[in-house]
Design a protein around this motif. Structure first.
Motif, short mmCIF file in Angstrom:
data_model
loop_
_atom_site.label_atom_id
_atom_site.label_comp_id
_atom_site.label_asym_id
_atom_site.label_seq_id
_atom_site.Cartn_x
_atom_site.Cartn_y
_atom_site.Cartn_z
N THR A 58 0.86 -1.18 0.00
CA THR A 58 0.00 0.00 0.00
C THR A 58 0.90 1.23 0.00
O THR A 58 1.81 1.33 0.83
N ASN A 60 1.11 5.52 -0.06
CA ASN A 60 0.47 6.81 0.15
C ASN A 60 1.44 7.88 -0.32
O ASN A 60 2.61 7.87 0.08
N GLN A 123 -3.65 7.32 -2.51
CA GLN A 123 -3.32 5.99 -2.02
C GLN A 123 -3.61 4.97 -3.12
O GLN A 123 -4.58 5.10 -3.86
#
Length: 133
Positions: A58, A60, A123
């Motif tokens: 993930t 960001n 994101q």
């Protein structure tokens, strides 16, 4: 067992133009923008197959709107180039990315205007199938 943190960190640092890059554990990271902060969660071996590992990445990206979108877009393209046929996701002595599946397409996240904040956050996340060497 694969050192997936070294594998993914090496690839992200090679492929991103963000001013600062690091995992969510790098507490001093978001001082220079645009910043790319990533999180890795390893799910273990795939179907008990030796050498195949599933990891969720993930990312960001924080920064000015145009910078943040550019960085997350570049990362999206780079992550999809890691497996074959381009096979850019190889780190000698560690492993390589065999397969990439989108978990979440790049999307803008809520941010607070407190303190005159004019930055944005995007994101994106992927499920990666990794192979050790």
């Amino acid at each position: 067992m694969i050192d997936y943190e070294t594998l993914i960190d090496t690839l992200i640092r090679r492929d991103s133009t963000a001013a600062s890059i690091g995992s969510e554990y790098d507490t001093e990271l978001v001082r220079t923008l645009p910043a790319l902060v990533y999180r890795l969660v390893g799910d273990g071996q795939q179907a008990n197959a030796n050498g195949l590992w599933t990891v969720v990445l993930t990312a960001n990206v924080h920064g000015a709107p145009s910078d943040a979108w550019r960085i997350v877009s570049e990362l999206y393209d780079a992550v999809h180039a890691w497996p074959a046929p381009l096979s850019t996701g190889v780190v000698a002595g560690v492993g390589y990315v065999h397969l990439v599946t989108d978990a979440d397409m790049p999307s803008r996240q809520p941010t607070s205007p407190v303190g005159g904040n004019t930055g944005v956050q995007y994101q994106a996340s992927w499920t990666l199938l990794l192979c050790d060497l």
